[in-house]
Write a protein that holds these residues in place. Structure first.
Motif, PDB file in Angstrom:
ATOM      1  N   GLN A 149       0.830  -1.207   0.000  1.00 53.69           N
ATOM      2  CA  GLN A 149       0.000   0.000   0.000  1.00 53.69           C
ATOM      3  C   GLN A 149       0.863   1.256   0.000  1.00 53.69           C
ATOM      4  OE1 GLN A 149      -3.054  -0.228  -0.634  1.00 53.69           O
ATOM      5  NE2 GLN A 149      -3.523  -2.363  -0.127  1.00 53.69           N
ATOM      6  N   GLU A 150       1.929   1.242   0.795  1.00 52.50           N
ATOM      7  CA  GLU A 150       2.824   2.407   0.862  1.00 52.50           C
ATOM      8  C   GLU A 150       3.517   2.637  -0.482  1.00 52.50           C
ATOM      9  OE1 GLU A 150       2.348   0.663   4.951  1.00 52.50           O
ATOM     10  OE2 GLU A 150       2.700  -0.108   2.917  1.00 52.50           O
ATOM     11  N   ALA A 151       3.938   1.552  -1.119  1.00 57.80           N
ATOM     12  CA  ALA A 151       4.605   1.667  -2.413  1.00 57.80           C
ATOM     13  C   ALA A 151       3.666   2.256  -3.465  1.00 57.80           C
ATOM     14  CB  ALA A 151       5.117   0.295  -2.868  1.00 57.80           C
ATOM     15  N   ARG A 152       2.436   1.807  -3.473  1.00 56.74           N
ATOM     16  CA  ARG A 152       1.484   2.312  -4.462  1.00 56.74           C
ATOM     17  C   ARG A 152       1.070   3.748  -4.165  1.00 56.74           C
ATOM     18  NH1 ARG A 152      -0.820  -1.167  -8.057  1.00 56.74           N
ATOM     19  NH2 ARG A 152      -2.845  -0.111  -8.062  1.00 56.74           N
ATOM     20  N   ALA A 153       0.994   4.099  -2.877  1.00 59.51           N
ATOM     21  CA  ALA A 153       0.593   5.460  -2.519  1.00 59.51           C
ATOM     22  C   ALA A 153       1.670   6.483  -2.880  1.00 59.51           C
ATOM     23  CB  ALA A 153       0.275   5.540  -1.024  1.00 59.51           C
ATOM     24  N   THR A 154       2.931   6.074  -2.774  1.00 60.73           N
ATOM     25  CA  THR A 154       4.036   7.007  -2.998  1.00 60.73           C
ATOM     26  C   THR A 154       4.689   6.855  -4.369  1.00 60.73           C
ATOM     27  OG1 THR A 154       5.672   5.483  -2.056  1.00 60.73           O
ATOM     28  CG2 THR A 154       4.556   6.998  -0.530  1.00 60.73           C
ATOM     29  N   GLY A 155       4.477   5.704  -5.003  1.00 62.15           N
ATOM     30  CA  GLY A 155       5.165   5.427  -6.252  1.00 62.15           C
ATOM     31  C   GLY A 155       6.585   4.925  -6.059  1.00 62.15           C
ATOM     32  N   ASP A 156       6.994   4.763  -4.806  1.00 63.18           N
ATOM     33  CA  ASP A 156       8.348   4.280  -4.483  1.00 63.18           C
ATOM     34  C   ASP A 156       8.294   2.770  -4.323  1.00 63.18           C
ATOM     35  OD1 ASP A 156      10.867   3.702  -3.572  1.00 63.18           O
ATOM     36  OD2 ASP A 156      10.765   4.969  -1.771  1.00 63.18           O
ATOM     37  N   MET A 157       8.655   2.051  -5.369  1.00 63.56           N
ATOM     38  CA  MET A 157       8.532   0.601  -5.350  1.00 63.56           C
ATOM     39  C   MET A 157       9.553  -0.072  -4.441  1.00 63.56           C
ATOM     40  SD  MET A 157       5.907  -0.235  -7.051  1.00 63.56           S
ATOM     41  CE  MET A 157       5.140   1.292  -6.507  1.00 63.56           C
ATOM     42  N   SER A 158      10.549   0.666  -3.986  1.00 63.43           N
ATOM     43  CA  SER A 158      11.515   0.076  -3.053  1.00 63.43           C
ATOM     44  C   SER A 158      10.866  -0.218  -1.706  1.00 63.43           C
ATOM     45  CB  SER A 158      12.722   0.991  -2.864  1.00 63.43           C
ATOM     46  OG  SER A 158      12.355   2.184  -2.181  1.00 63.43           O
ATOM     47  N   LEU A 159       9.682   0.349  -1.455  1.00 64.35           N
ATOM     48  CA  LEU A 159       8.970   0.087  -0.197  1.00 64.35           C
ATOM     49  C   LEU A 159       8.310  -1.290  -0.195  1.00 64.35           C
ATOM     50  CD1 LEU A 159       7.292   3.591   0.350  1.00 64.35           C
ATOM     51  CD2 LEU A 159       9.359   2.681   1.430  1.00 64.35           C
ATOM     52  N   LEU A 160       8.127  -1.869  -1.373  1.00 60.02           N
ATOM     53  CA  LEU A 160       7.573  -3.220  -1.461  1.00 60.02           C
ATOM     54  C   LEU A 160       8.603  -4.197  -0.902  1.00 60.02           C
ATOM     55  CD1 LEU A 160       5.081  -4.776  -2.740  1.00 60.02           C
ATOM     56  CD2 LEU A 160       6.602  -5.221  -4.677  1.00 60.02           C
ATOM     57  N   GLN A 161       8.192  -5.005   0.051  1.00 57.04           N
ATOM     58  CA  GLN A 161       9.143  -5.870   0.751  1.00 57.04           C
ATOM     59  C   GLN A 161       9.458  -7.145  -0.045  1.00 57.04           C
ATOM     60  OE1 GLN A 161      10.760  -4.964   3.883  1.00 57.04           O
ATOM     61  NE2 GLN A 161      10.020  -3.125   2.844  1.00 57.04           N
ATOM     62  N   VAL A 162      10.042  -6.914  -1.212  1.00 55.15           N
ATOM     63  CA  VAL A 162      10.556  -7.974  -2.074  1.00 55.15           C
ATOM     64  C   VAL A 162      11.991  -7.583  -2.397  1.00 55.15           C
ATOM     65  CG1 VAL A 162      10.314  -9.209  -4.266  1.00 55.15           C
ATOM     66  CG2 VAL A 162       8.279  -8.412  -3.057  1.00 55.15           C
ATOM     67  N   THR A 163      12.951  -8.307  -1.860  1.00 52.23           N
ATOM     68  CA  THR A 163      14.351  -7.886  -1.991  1.00 52.23           C
ATOM     69  C   THR A 163      15.248  -9.069  -2.352  1.00 52.23           C
ATOM     70  OG1 THR A 163      14.675  -8.210   0.399  1.00 52.23           O
ATOM     71  CG2 THR A 163      14.111  -5.983  -0.344  1.00 52.23           C
ATOM     72  N   ALA A 164      16.371  -8.729  -2.981  1.00 54.69           N
ATOM     73  CA  ALA A 164      17.394  -9.727  -3.315  1.00 54.69           C
ATOM     74  C   ALA A 164      18.522  -9.632  -2.296  1.00 54.69           C
ATOM     75  CB  ALA A 164      17.922  -9.491  -4.719  1.00 54.69           C
ATOM     76  N   ARG A 165      18.647 -10.659  -1.449  1.00 53.43           N
ATOM     77  CA  ARG A 165      19.756 -10.671  -0.488  1.00 53.43           C
ATOM     78  C   ARG A 165      21.073 -10.855  -1.231  1.00 53.43           C
ATOM     79  NH1 ARG A 165      18.805 -14.752   4.188  1.00 53.43           N
ATOM     80  NH2 ARG A 165      17.220 -13.164   4.671  1.00 53.43           N
TER      81      ARG A 165
END
Length: 554
Positions: A149-165
């Motif tokens: 929701q935060e990523a879509r509200a701000t347009g900052d896709m780095s907020l989506l908790q999908v990451t490459a360790r």
């Protein structure tokens, strides 16, 4: 509390082994050139925009997700590891709820151009899917991921908790248990990995946002097949991907022939141009229906009336109930065609509950479709209308019933509006619209009554119910209920599967008791394949898989 899913991984690997053993009962498909038809030409080969069955079917052969669906020679499906060779999970209590962290360790695999498949390819693909600027209808698949929701509200896709360790480790954090995440999200065509450099290169070469259109044979894929050739308007040819990590018993090539209608699809099958065909024309479905043991395959949708609960008129639940009670669902199902059945709830048949059966079949119907009680329901509907302050439905004035225009919906809308007229004297006027106009009116709340096919991106009851929470963008009926919102929060954090299912049934019952919508009918489908072939299957979400097709032994 840390909990590793060793049992899950072991079960998935066992399923994979069993599928391999069972496929041994048929001859290997090496060298086989398979010809199939699954409808018309794909509208898109971009994973986040492919909404049609042909496009999703082709994508399911070109790309491989974290997990994959496979079938044995009897057609029974299971979910096994795909790009992920293992998956662990960890639960953590947070802010009165829980988060669940999935850690996927990727196998050593390569794209068709020889580059390694990395965790970053999944991060790019999932951020692209979630980005509201992309406008994908499948974005809500990731609504269970923390930060969505935060990523879509701000347009900052780095907020989506999908990451490459690192290149071989993908980490995904969810806001709850969501039992269907591995089976549905991690197998969907919409969440397939993509290479950012390939998308950019092909977009520049084609000069179009539709980056795959310029020359689809230049697609770089990680699945069992590559797109080798195409004949515009006639077929796509897929050939085995030499760099695919696994070995398949299936065909060397798969030719997808295009059909502009169900009649043309069946003609291709009857002429033996193809060995597998979908869709089937009504005449063939009627022939199949003559067999008392034949049942259509359920489609993952329910056609329903949406009531605009925020409108001045239909904010009264008594009026919504009256309109619902006046509906004769068996008559509407008959108008919808051979493979249609009167709806018994919002969640359609075929959605699983447990190993014993599906969500709908294991529980009593929520909607009364009995012809014997229809007149009593009509009497109750007229009494409710009077209680709401209307001497006759004519007092409501003329109401528009909006719907997506096509032949089936035209027929259903005419019968439905006639039922409201005859039972309640409500003057409802059917108005068929193109999809864009219909969805624009629904999202703007500029309607009173509308017909819509309610679908889910994943084959789980929760996915049919989660969009009805207060303030949800997909809650097109503007339904609001604190009790319903609370139930859905409980479901998201439920660790016990039986308790979760009980709450899902309660949520569906509450939604229908509040008459946010009136489910009308569900539809089924069917497809044909030569008896000499085995290993193909249709995913409940609609697309087909031919990667494991083999000739049966004699």
């Amino acid at each position: 509390m840390k909990q590793f899913v060793k049992r899950l991984t072991a079960a998935l690997l066992l399923a994979s082994l069993c599928a391999a053993l069972l496929s041994g009962c048929a001859q290997d498909g090496d060298g086989m050139a398979l010809n199939v038809c699954v409808g018309g030409a794909p509208e898109s080969l971009d994973p986040i925009y492919a909404e049609d069955i042909p496009g999703q079917t082709v994508l399911a052969h070109l790309y491989e997700n974290l997990m994959r669906v496979t079938a044995d020679s009897a057609g029974k499906t299971s979910v096994i590891p795909g790009m992920a060779k293992s998956v662990d999970l960890e639960e953590e209590a947070r802010d009165g709820g829980i988060t669940v962290t999935y850690t996927f360790r990727l196998r050593s695999a390569r794209w068709s151009d020889g580059q390694s498949v990395t965790a970053g390819d999944f991060v790019y693909a999932w951020q692209r899917l979630a980005d509201p600027a992309r406008g994908s209808r499948y974005a809500d698949l990731l609504s269970v991921v923390s930060g969505y929701q935060e990523a879509r509200a701000t347009g900052d896709m780095s907020l989506l908790q999908v990451t490459a360790r690192n290149d071989s480790t993908l980490v995904v954090v969810l806001d709850g248990h969501y039992d269907w995440f591995l089976k549905e999200v991690c197998t969907s065509p919409a969440t397939m990995p993509l290479r950012e450099d390939v998308v950019r290169r092909l977009k520049a070469a084609s000069g179009s946002q539709s980056w795959w259109k310029g020359d689809p044979t230049q697609l770089v894929t990680n699945g069992p097949y590559t797109l080798a050739a195409l004949e515009e308007g006639r077929l796509f040819r897929l050939e085995r991907n030499d760099r695919y990590y696994g070995s398949l018993p299936g065909p060397q090539s798969v030719d997808f022939h295009f059909a502009g209608s169900a009649e043309e699809s069946w003609s291709l099958y009857e002429s033996k141009t193809v060995d597998s065909a979908w869709p089937l024309p009504d005449q063939r479905l009627e022939e199949l229906a003559q067999d008392p043991e034949w049942t259509p395959l359920p489609e993952l949708s329910t056609y329903a009336v949406l009531f605009n609960c925020a409108s001045d008129l239909l904010s009264d639940p008594a009026l919504r109930e009256a309109l619902s009670l006046a509906i004769d669902r068996p008559a509407l199902a008959q108008a919808a065609g051979t493979a249609a059945l009167p709806a018994e709830g919002l969640v359609p048949p075929g959605v699983p509950e447990n190993d014993e059966g599906d969500f709908r079949a294991l529980n009593a119907a929520l909607l009364d479709n009995s012809p014997e009680s229809y007149e009593a329901r009509c009497t109750q509907a007229r009494a409710l209308l009077e209680e709401a302050g209307y001497n006759s439905g004519a007092d409501l004035g003329e109401l528009e019933f909006l719907y997506l225009k096509n032949d089936v919906n035209d027929a259903v809308a005419q019968v439905l509006c006639q039922q409201w007229q005859e039972v309640l004297s409500v003057q409802a006027v059917p108005k068929g619209l193109p999809e864009r106009e219909l969805m624009s009116a629904l999202r703007a709340g500029e309607y009173a009554l509308a017909g819509l096919s309610l679908t889910a991106s994943a084959n789980d009851a929760e996915c049919f119910l989660m969009s009805w929470t207060s303030g949800n963008r997909e809650n097109l009926a503007c339904y609001e209920s604190t009790a319903y919102d609370t139930l859905m929060k409980i479901i998201a954090s439920a660790a016990d599967g039986t308790a979760r299912m009980g709450c899902l049934h309660d949520a569906e019952a509450l939604l229908l008791m509040d008459f946010a919508c009136a489910p009308l009918y569900t539809r089924g489908t069917a497809w044909e394949q030569r008896e000499t072939l085995a290993g193909a299957f249709r995913d409940p979400r609609g697309w087909f898989s031919f990667a494991n097709v083999v000739n049966r032994t004699t």
